[in-house]
Motif scaffolding. Structure first.
Motif, PDB file in Angstrom:
ATOM      1  N   LYS A 101      14.306 107.653 -23.631  1.00 44.07           N
ATOM      2  CA  LYS A 101      13.076 108.116 -22.991  1.00 44.07           C
ATOM      3  C   LYS A 101      12.064 106.987 -22.862  1.00 44.07           C
ATOM      4  N   LYS A 102      12.011 106.107 -23.851  1.00 42.74           N
ATOM      5  CA  LYS A 102      11.037 105.002 -23.831  1.00 42.74           C
ATOM      6  C   LYS A 102      11.246 104.117 -22.603  1.00 42.74           C
ATOM      7  N   ASP A 103      12.507 103.830 -22.278  1.00 37.92           N
ATOM      8  CA  ASP A 103      12.803 102.915 -21.174  1.00 37.92           C
ATOM      9  C   ASP A 103      13.044 103.616 -19.845  1.00 37.92           C
ATOM     10  N   ASN A 104      13.468 104.864 -19.879  1.00 39.84           N
ATOM     11  CA  ASN A 104      13.932 105.498 -18.645  1.00 39.84           C
ATOM     12  C   ASN A 104      13.310 106.858 -18.346  1.00 39.84           C
ATOM     13  N   GLU A 124      19.079 109.122 -20.250  1.00 38.65           N
ATOM     14  CA  GLU A 124      20.154 109.766 -21.000  1.00 38.65           C
ATOM     15  C   GLU A 124      19.870 111.220 -21.364  1.00 38.65           C
ATOM     16  N   GLY A 125      18.617 111.670 -21.147  1.00 41.23           N
ATOM     17  CA  GLY A 125      18.234 113.023 -21.533  1.00 41.23           C
ATOM     18  C   GLY A 125      17.502 113.032 -22.870  1.00 41.23           C
ATOM     19  N   GLY A 131       8.638 111.617 -14.706  1.00 42.56           N
ATOM     20  CA  GLY A 131      10.021 111.859 -14.323  1.00 42.56           C
ATOM     21  C   GLY A 131      10.940 110.744 -14.775  1.00 42.56           C
ATOM     22  N   PRO A 132      12.248 110.936 -14.631  1.00 41.92           N
ATOM     23  CA  PRO A 132      13.206 109.906 -15.026  1.00 41.92           C
ATOM     24  C   PRO A 132      13.135 108.712 -14.088  1.00 41.92           C
ATOM     25  N   CYS A 133      13.671 107.599 -14.535  1.00 42.85           N
ATOM     26  CA  CYS A 133      13.688 106.420 -13.681  1.00 42.85           C
ATOM     27  C   CYS A 133      14.976 105.635 -13.893  1.00 42.85           C
TER      28      CYS A 133
END
Length: 872
Positions: free
Chosen positions: A161-164, A130-131, A175-177
């Motif tokens: 951020k914790k999950d993605n 989500e940013g 990086g993002p996931c």
């Protein structure tokens, strides 16, 4: 689809997408101080991701065996309580190193799940990053748009951020996931509760099955992010969960991955799975943990009291604890599950077949050892419970509980269960305080703070240490490291003769000399994430200078002698003991060599002499080293090179040959066996079930050893009046000693009877009719104990023996109480503990017999008075 077909379908799919299918690496991690176990499929590619190794294949896929005992959703103490978390699991993954990125990764994942496995598209959901405004990270709209080709917007969820947002650690690639989730609940349940409300909420049937990581940043030590020069795709899909989904089961344990083992557990224990919730948890724990333990042993990690070995021992003991408590298994039984595990997974992982006997031996011994611990711990805990009840207390001191937990390895949850059954509890505050102290000690001992690498120039390290021990070199990068309030530096050179600690051989030390002749000591050399790291206490003044890198020649040569000797020892062991002998570990330094090997009984003195003769003969033959570098692994095996089953080798390897001894090895060696000079085995012993250890020395160390032995013999002869026949003189001395001992024993028996009779003659009686037997004076502790038990056997009722004596200059208190007085409330252990304070000591024992030692002889009269005051 069976588990076997699902696993193969994954490999086939990505092979058709031009991915190189590579084998699983061992679960045990080497040359990476940040990890003990392979906990994700990306571990074996970490060097490539960090830029420390060249990219061989831009597209890779594999099935990796992993082990997790902590971290996200993976607390060891929770495994078995749900249906989808595990310690050991298989991870399906595909990677791209600078090739494809988000578009293709998403396309491949979607196609494999929906077209190959035929999963219901309507039940699939994905999350995207989500940013994060505080780090100026934007929403991953790119991934959202790609997912939009396959899923409605309602199935694409913003994640935090914790999950993605995936990160390797506090620094490094990140990086993002996108996580792919599936809802396998019934249609009725889905209508009642929206799937969106259950994503990432630990619902057992709304679960994550695949994580697609888009590595595009590098996090620096200050927290800032920079773009990676080469983007990486790293995906991971839990195999056990996938099997549950594809096979339409409600639990991972209901799939064919686990059912063979579960059925074996039920057969042995006579408890069926699915009949009792508490027993089901125990069965799941055992079914999960046997896989972890077996794979770890097969990969070369034995249970022990340190590091990775401690984790494996802890997992095994957890399985024993559950089977002991809830499956009524008071004897070793987990080792009996190995055949079922081998039957179900041996075809995919042949190391299980090769190490079947070893796994059974090790696990059985560990089980028996811990079952004894449980028995001892139960007795100790019951003793503490009785002591507390005597004082009308319902709480056990937390310090005592921590000692049981930490020193004896007694499980905390079992302690709580026993206390609950006795209507007792522990003092949680004092227990937590002790636990905090232990954790702080552990943190202080292991905490390492590293700074960012300062890159002085680009390039890779060229190792030249096989051919020379000196070379000119420049520094490529450096960084500061802090550990336990000590600062030092790590440097990487463009060319180095220093061998980095690896494969059992210690790292080289030496010096770095700048153009002005100033020398800086290199105290050690390590291999970390494919980097050869030189450890120094200070940085050179001019980091851009050209240096002379010089290895400590004496230390290197001595180490080479020991390393070559390990190869000769390995071959000799197989000749003398049999071809079942396999190397299980080694340690090679300039001082000593240590070789661990599989063998199920002690190596006899005759066999040790045979080993030494074989190796010494090869040393005298001065066999020249034949070395083959960078040859294909297939060719090396064709040459007969011995490879360690728990190692993952590169496609090209190095072969070391000394005559008929042929092994794969990356270490340094003598140019011929003659340089070893001498070889002697100094010890042989067991380190685990079926694992023996030999320690040996070579070259100058053998000379020193023989000189020390000669000195001992010379001094012994002097003590025996310069005897010419040392052996005969020792035999005579032993015979005389035995005769004198018998005479002393006769004297002591007579003395004991005499003293006992004197004590009985002077006995006193209390008003209530209790017989008091009192002993004071200077007597050996054994005589006092003997007198106490003799009096106790003659006066079985209303007898109270109290002794305040001195033995070897130290005060001693001894109490013996007849059973009828114990039943009336007297407790020898409690009485002696209180009286021992007067002589500045401590003690204890049983309720009828107890002793205490101390430091203050002057306190004996007062202590005796205190003991006698307990009876009237």
């Amino acid at each position: 689809m069976t588990a076997k077909k699902i696993r193969q379908s994954f490999k086939d799919y990505f092979e058709n997408k031009n991915h190189k299918i590579v084998s699983s690496s061992p679960m045990i991690i080497k040359n990476d101080p940040t990890l003990m176990f392979t906990n994700a499929g990306m571990n074996q590619f970490k060097d490539v991701i960090l830029g420390n190794a060249l990219v061989k294949y831009t597209r890779i896929a594999n099935v990796q065996k992993c082990l997790r005992v902590n971290g996200k959703h993976n607390d060891l103490e929770e495994v078995g309580h749900d249906t989808y978390h595990h310690t050991m699991f298989e991870m399906l993954g595909n990677w791209s190193f600078g090739d494809y990125f988000k578009k293709e990764a998403i396309e491949y994942a979607w196609e494999y799940l929906t077209e190959i496995l035929k999963l219901d598209k309507d039940r699939l959901y994905v999350t995207i990053f989500e940013g994060n405004s505080s780090e100026k990270l934007e929403r991953d709209n790119e991934a959202a748009n790609y997912w939009g080709k396959y899923l409605p917007k309602s199935h694409i969820i913003d994640g935090n951020k914790k999950d993605n947002f995936w990160e390797m650690g506090n620094m490094g690639p990140c990086g993002p996931c996108s996580e792919i989730h599936i809802d396998i609940r019934s249609d009725e349940e889905r209508e009642k509760v929206d799937s969106l409300t259950l994503i990432n909420k630990n619902h057992p049937q709304v679960i994550e099955i695949w994580n697609l990581v888009f590595m595009q940043f590098n996090r620096k030590i200050d927290g800032s992010l920079e773009n990676l020069p080469q983007k990486v795709i790293d995906t991971g899909m839990g195999f056990e969960r996938l099997c549950m989904v594809v096979q339409g089961k409600a639990s991972n344990y209901d799939t064919d991955v686990f059912q063979t083992i579960i059925q074996a557990i039920s057969t042995i224990t006579k408890f069926s799975y699915g009949q009792n919730s508490q027993r089901d948890i125990a069965i799941r724990v055992v079914a999960d943990h046997i896989r972890t333990i077996a794979f770890s042993i097969a990969d070369g990690q034995l249970p022990s009291n340190t590091k990775a070995g401690y984790v494996i021992r802890r997992i095994l003991r957890r399985a024993v604890r559950y089977s002991y408590t809830f499956l009524e298994q008071k004897r070793a039984f987990i080792y009996r599950l190995i055949p079922s595990l081998v039957d179900s997974m041996g075809e995919v992982y042949p190391e299980l077949i090769a190490q079947k006997k070893m796994m059974q031996k090790v696990i059985k011994e560990e089980e028996n050892s811990f079952l004894q611990t449980l028995e001892i711990g139960t007795k100790l805990l019951n003793k503490k419970i009785q002591e507390a009840k005597t004082k009308n207390k319902t709480t056990i001191n937390g310090v005592d509980v921590f000692i049981l937990y930490d020193t004896y390895g007694f499980p905390l949850d079992l302690i709580k269960l026993i206390l609950h059954e006795q209507n007792m509890k522990m003092d949680k505050a004092s227990f937590d305080a002790e636990m905090s102290k232990q954790k702080e000690r552990a943190r202080n001992a292991t905490t390492i703070e590293t700074g960012d690498w300062i890159v002085l120039q680009e390039g890779d390290t060229q190792f030249v240490g096989y051919d020379t021990i000196t070379t000119q070199a420049r520094i490529l990068r450096c960084r500061k490291v802090k550990q336990k309030n000590t600062e030092y530096y790590q440097i990487v050179l463009d060319k180095t003769p220093f061998y980095a600690e690896m494969g059992g051989q210690i790292g080289d030390s030496g010096q770095l000399i700048d153009s002005n002749g100033i020398s800086i000591s290199i105290i050690d050399t390590k291999c970390e994430n494919n980097l050869v790291i030189h450890i120094i206490n200070q940085l050179p003044e001019n980091l851009y200078d050209t240096f002379n890198a010089e290895v400590d020649a004496r230390k290197r040569r001595a180490t080479e002698c020991n390393h070559t000797a390990t190869h000769l020892l390995h071959e000799a062991l197989r000749l003398v003991l049999g071809t079942h002998v396999e190397q299980k570990g080694s340690y090679v330094s300039s001082e000593v060599l240590r070789f661990d090997f599989s063998h199920f009984k002690k190596v006899t003195e005759k066999e040790i002499r045979q080993l030494e003769k074989i190796i010494t003969k090869k040393i005298r033959q001065n066999i020249a080293l034949e070395e083959k570098r960078h040859i294909p692994l297939v060719e090396a095996r064709r040459l007969g090179a011995i490879a360690l089953f728990y190692e993952k080798y590169e496609e090209n390897v190095r072969v070391i040959k000394f005559g008929s001894s042929i092994e794969l090895c990356g270490g340094t060696h003598t140019t011929s066996t003659g340089y070893i000079g001498n070889f002697r085995i100094i010890s042989e012993f067991s380190i685990s079930a079926g694992i023996r250890r030999i320690e040996a020395i070579t070259a100058e160390k053998v000379e020193s050893f023989f000189y020390a032995q000669q000195d001992i013999i010379h001094n012994a002869k002097m003590l025996l009046n310069h005897t010419s026949d040392l052996l005969q003189s020792i035999k005579k001395l032993i015979s005389e000693n035995i005769l004198l001992k018998k005479q002393v024993e006769t004297y002591n028996r007579e003395k004991t009877i005499f003293i006992k009779n004197q004590v009985i003659k002077t006995k006193k009686q209390t008003p209530s009719g209790i017989n008091l037997f009192i002993l004071e004076g200077f007597f050996p502790a054994s005589i006092v104990k003997d007198i106490a038990f003799q009096i106790g056997s003659e006066f079985t009722e209303k007898s109270y023996f109290a002794a305040a004596t001195v033995a070897e200059g130290k005060p001693l208190l001894t109490i013996m109480i007849s059973n009828d007085l114990v039943k009336n409330g007297l407790n020898a252990s409690q009485i002696v503990r209180e009286a021992s304070k007067i002589i500045k000591g401590n003690g204890g024992g049983q309720s009828h017999f107890a002793t205490a030692g101390g430091k203050d002889i002057n306190g004996l009269p007062m202590a005796l008075k205190e003991i006698l005051n307990k009876v009237h």
